[in-house]
Design a protein around this motif. Structure first.
Motif, PDB file in Angstrom:
ATOM      1  N   ASP A 360      22.383  21.342  -1.462  1.00  0.00           N
ATOM      2  CA  ASP A 360      23.813  21.634  -1.414  1.00  0.00           C
ATOM      3  C   ASP A 360      24.536  20.740  -0.412  1.00  0.00           C
ATOM      4  O   ASP A 360      25.690  20.995  -0.073  1.00  0.00           O
ATOM      5  N   LEU A 361      23.853  19.696   0.078  1.00  0.00           N
ATOM      6  CA  LEU A 361      24.479  18.805   1.049  1.00  0.00           C
ATOM      7  C   LEU A 361      25.498  17.901   0.362  1.00  0.00           C
ATOM      8  O   LEU A 361      25.224  17.340  -0.714  1.00  0.00           O
ATOM      9  N   ILE A 362      26.645  17.742   0.980  1.00  0.00           N
ATOM     10  CA  ILE A 362      27.709  16.935   0.388  1.00  0.00           C
ATOM     11  C   ILE A 362      27.268  15.485   0.218  1.00  0.00           C
ATOM     12  O   ILE A 362      27.586  14.842  -0.787  1.00  0.00           O
ATOM     13  N   GLU A 363      26.495  14.970   1.156  1.00  0.00           N
ATOM     14  CA  GLU A 363      26.064  13.559   1.083  1.00  0.00           C
ATOM     15  C   GLU A 363      25.190  13.291  -0.124  1.00  0.00           C
ATOM     16  O   GLU A 363      25.143  12.170  -0.649  1.00  0.00           O
ATOM     17  N   ASP A 364      24.498  14.321  -0.621  1.00  0.00           N
ATOM     18  CA  ASP A 364      23.643  14.146  -1.799  1.00  0.00           C
ATOM     19  C   ASP A 364      24.443  14.089  -3.097  1.00  0.00           C
ATOM     20  O   ASP A 364      23.879  13.808  -4.159  1.00  0.00           O
ATOM     21  N   TYR A 365      25.751  14.366  -3.028  1.00  0.00           N
ATOM     22  CA  TYR A 365      26.623  14.251  -4.198  1.00  0.00           C
ATOM     23  C   TYR A 365      27.090  12.807  -4.406  1.00  0.00           C
ATOM     24  O   TYR A 365      27.870  12.536  -5.318  1.00  0.00           O
ATOM     25  N   SER A 366      26.596  11.894  -3.583  1.00  0.00           N
ATOM     26  CA  SER A 366      27.016  10.496  -3.649  1.00  0.00           C
ATOM     27  C   SER A 366      26.770   9.899  -5.035  1.00  0.00           C
ATOM     28  O   SER A 366      25.672  10.019  -5.595  1.00  0.00           O
ATOM     29  N   LYS A 433      35.756  11.679  -2.815  1.00  0.00           N
ATOM     30  CA  LYS A 433      35.438  10.306  -2.416  1.00  0.00           C
ATOM     31  C   LYS A 433      33.937  10.043  -2.510  1.00  0.00           C
ATOM     32  O   LYS A 433      33.504   9.007  -3.039  1.00  0.00           O
ATOM     33  N   VAL A 434      33.134  10.966  -2.017  1.00  0.00           N
ATOM     34  CA  VAL A 434      31.669  10.794  -2.058  1.00  0.00           C
ATOM     35  C   VAL A 434      31.185  10.689  -3.502  1.00  0.00           C
ATOM     36  O   VAL A 434      30.339   9.860  -3.828  1.00  0.00           O
ATOM     37  N   MET A 435      31.744  11.528  -4.387  1.00  0.00           N
ATOM     38  CA  MET A 435      31.278  11.540  -5.782  1.00  0.00           C
ATOM     39  C   MET A 435      31.649  10.271  -6.533  1.00  0.00           C
ATOM     40  O   MET A 435      30.859   9.755  -7.332  1.00  0.00           O
TER      41      MET A 435
END
Length: 486
Positions: A360-366, A433-435
Motif C-alpha cells: 500500500d506504499l505510494i512509491e510502489d504506485y510508480s 504524479k507518481v502514477m
C-alpha cells in the motif's frame, strides 16, 4: 403496525440468513455474491416503491418512514453493492469465511438503514450497536497482526464512545423524561430559558451526544482510531468504513439534533457553533497530517478526517439556519452522496492495484499509468474529486455546501475550508504524479475481475454525472431534507 413499511429491512435480514445457510452447503462460493447482490436489489426495490409517500411512523413511533430515511437507505444499499462487487477478488485472502463476510456486510447495512430511520433514543443505540459489532468483526477479518490490532483498537475505543453516547442519552432522558425525539423537542421548547440554563445536566447530555456521534464520523478529537483501523482492515472494509459508517453517523446526527434540539433557536445556534469549531479543527488537522503519509490507506484515513470536517460545515449551517431553510440540509446530503461515490471509486482502484503489488506504499504506485491505465485513470478522477476540482462531483458538492454556509454567515469557516482544499491538493495530486510520471518498476499488467471493473466504472460514472449534471440528485436531496420542516 404497518409491517409492509419495514419490508426493506426484513428482506435484507432474510437474505443475510440465506447467505449464512447457503455457505454451509456449497463448496464453490460464487453464488454467495449473487445472493447478496439480489438481496440488496430487492431491498432497494422495496425502498424505491415507498419514495414520495407521506411521512409515517411505525413500531410505536420508534422508526420513521420518510424521504430522509429512504434516501439514506438507498445510499447504504448502493454502497454495500459496490463494496461486495469490489470484494470478489479480495475474498481469496479469507476463502474459508466468505459466507460470514458477505452476511456481515449485509447485517451492518441493515443496522445503518435502521440508524437513518430511528426516531427514539433506545432504538438509535440498538441500531448503532448492530452496525458497530458487525464492523468490529469485519475489520479483523484478515487475522494477521495489523488486522487484529486494528480490530481490537476499534472495539475498545468504540466501546468507550458507546458508553459516552449512552451516558449522554441517559442525561437527556433524565431531564426530559422522554426518549422519543419529537417528545424531547416538545419538552425542551416548553421549558423557560431559566429552566434550561438551570439544567447543566441536559447541556452536558447534548455535549456527550456530540462526542459519541463524533467517534462514528471520525471527527476531531474523536478520530484517533481512524489511521490504524483503515490501514489494518481489509481494503474493501476500509472503503466501506470510510463512506457508509460516516454517512450513517451524519444521518443520525441530523435527525437527533434537528428533531430534538432544533428549537429554541439559541440552542440550535449553540450546537451549530460547536460543529463549526470541530469542522475547522478537523479539516486542518486531517489535511496537515495526511501530507507526510507514505501509505495510501493511511493517507486516505487522514483525508477522511478532513472530509468529515468539510461535512461538518453543513452541520454548522443546519444549526445556524432557520427551521424552514433546507439549503444546509440538502447540500449536506448531496456532499455525502458524492463523497461516497468518490471515495469508493478510489478504494476500488486501490484494491486491484494493492492485490497485485501486495503493498500500500505510494512509491510502489510508480508508473501505474502505464501498467494499468484504466485503474490509474479511475483513481486519478476520484483524487481530483476529493480535491474539489471540476468537472468531478467533489467540486459541485463543495460549491453547494460552501454556498449554504456563506448564506448563513459562516464566511470565516468557508475561508478555512477553501485553504484546506488547496493544502489537500498537494497530497492527492502527489499520488497522481507518481502514477503518471514515475517509472514503472515492472512492465507486468495489473489484472482485475469483471465485477471490480463494473464497480469502478459505476463509481467513476457517478462522480462525473454528479459533477456535470448534479440537478437531479440535488432535487432528491431537497425532497429528503423537507421532512425536517416544522
Amino acid at each position: 403496525m404497518n409491517l409492509e413499511l419495514f419490508t426493506p429491512e426484513l428482506s435484507l435480514l432474510g437474505f443475510a440468513i440465506i447467505v449464512i445457510l447457503l455457505d454451509l452447503f456449497i463448496q464453490r462460493k460464487g453464488p454467495l455474491v449473487v445472493v447478496s447482490m439480489v438481496g440488496l436489489v430487492v431491498a432497494a426495490g422495496f425502498t424505491i416503491a415507498m419514495w414520495g409517500g407521506s411521512s409515517q411512523a411505525i413500531f410505536n413511533n420508534m422508526l420513521a418512514v420518510d424521504n430522509f430515511a429512504l434516501f439514506f437507505k438507498l445510499l447504504f444499499l448502493g454502497i454495500a453493492a459496490l463494496v461486495i462487487l469490489a470484494s470478489v477478488d479480495y475474498v481469496s485472502k479469507f476463502a474459508r469465511f466468505q459466507g460470514e463476510y458477505y452476511a456481515l456486510v449485509l447485517l451492518s447495512t441493515l443496522g445503518m438503514m435502521l440508524m437513518a430511520a430511528t426516531a427514539e433514543l433506545i432504538s438509535i443505540y440498538i441500531a448503532l450497536e448492530l452496525t458497530s459489532i458487525s464492523l468490529y468483526i469485519l475489520v479483523g477479518f484478515l487475522k494477521d497482526t495489523k488486522s487484529s490490532e486494528a480490530s481490537l483498537k476499534y472495539l475498545l475505543l468504540g466501546a468507550v464512545a458507546s458508553a459516552v453516547l449512552l451516558y449522554g442519552m441517559a442525561l437527556v432522558f433524565g431531564f426530559t423524561g422522554k426518549t422519543q425525539l419529537g417528545e424531547i423537542a416538545q419538552v425542551i421548547q416548553a421549558m423557560p430559558l431559566e429552566g434550561i440554563l438551570a439544567s447543566p445536566g441536559l447541556i452536558l447530555g447534548i455535549v456527550l451526544l456530540i462526542a459519541g456521534f463524533g467517534f462514528k464520523i471520525a471527527a476531531v478529537p474523536f478520530h484517533m482510531w481512524v489511521p490504524d483501523v483503515y490501514e489494518g482492515a481489509p481494503t474493501p472494509i476500509t472503503a466501506y468504513l470510510s463512506v457508509a459508517s460516516k454517512a450513517a453517523g451524519f444521518a443520525i446526527i441530523l435527525r437527533v439534533f434537528y428533531s430534538a434540539f432544533g428549537l429554541p433557536q439559541w440552542l440550535s445556534l449553540d450546537w451549530g457553533l460547536i460543529f463549526a469549531a470541530l469542522s475547522a479543527i478537523g479539516m486542518t488537522l486531517g489535511n496537515v497530517v495526511a501530507i507526510p503519509q507514505t501509505n495510501i490507506k493511511r493517507m486516505l484515513g487522514y483525508s477522511s478526517i478532513a472530509q468529515a470536517g468539510y461535512l461538518m460545515v453543513g452541520l454548522a449551517t443546519v444549526g445556524l439556519s432557520p427551521a424552514t431553510d433546507i439549503l444546509g440540509r440538502s447540500s449536506l446530503l448531496f456532499f455525502l452522496a458524492s463523497y461516497a461515490l468518490t471515495n469508493l471509486g478510489a478504494f476500488i482502484a486501490i484494491i486491484a492495484i494493492s492485490n497485485k503489488l501486495d503493498s500500500d506504499l505510494i512509491e510502489d504506485y510508480s508508473g501505474m499509468g502505464k501498467r494499468a491505465p484504466l485503474l490509474a485513470l479511475g483513481l486519478t478522477l476520484c483524487l481530483i474529486s476529493l480535491t474539489g476540482l471540476p468537472p468531478a462531483a467533489g467540486f459541485m458538492s463543495k460549491f453547494y455546501i460552501f454556498s449554504a454556509a456563506i448564506h448563513h454567515n459562516l464566511l470565516w469557516l468557508v475561508i478555512i475550508a477553501v485553504i484546506n482544499s488547496v493544502v489537500s491538493a498537494y497530497y492527492y495530486l502527489r499520488v497522481v504524479k507518481v502514477m503518471w510520471l514515475g517509472e514503472p518498476v515492472s512492465e507486468e499488467k495489473v489484472p482485475s475481475s469483471g465485477a471490480l471493473r463494473v464497480a469502478l466504472s459505476l463509481s467513476c460514472l457517478g462522480v462525473l454525472l454528479l459533477g456535470v449534471i448534479p440537478g437531479y440528485v440535488m432535487k432528491l436531496t431537497e425532497l429528503a431534507a423537507k421532512m425536517f420542516a416544522f
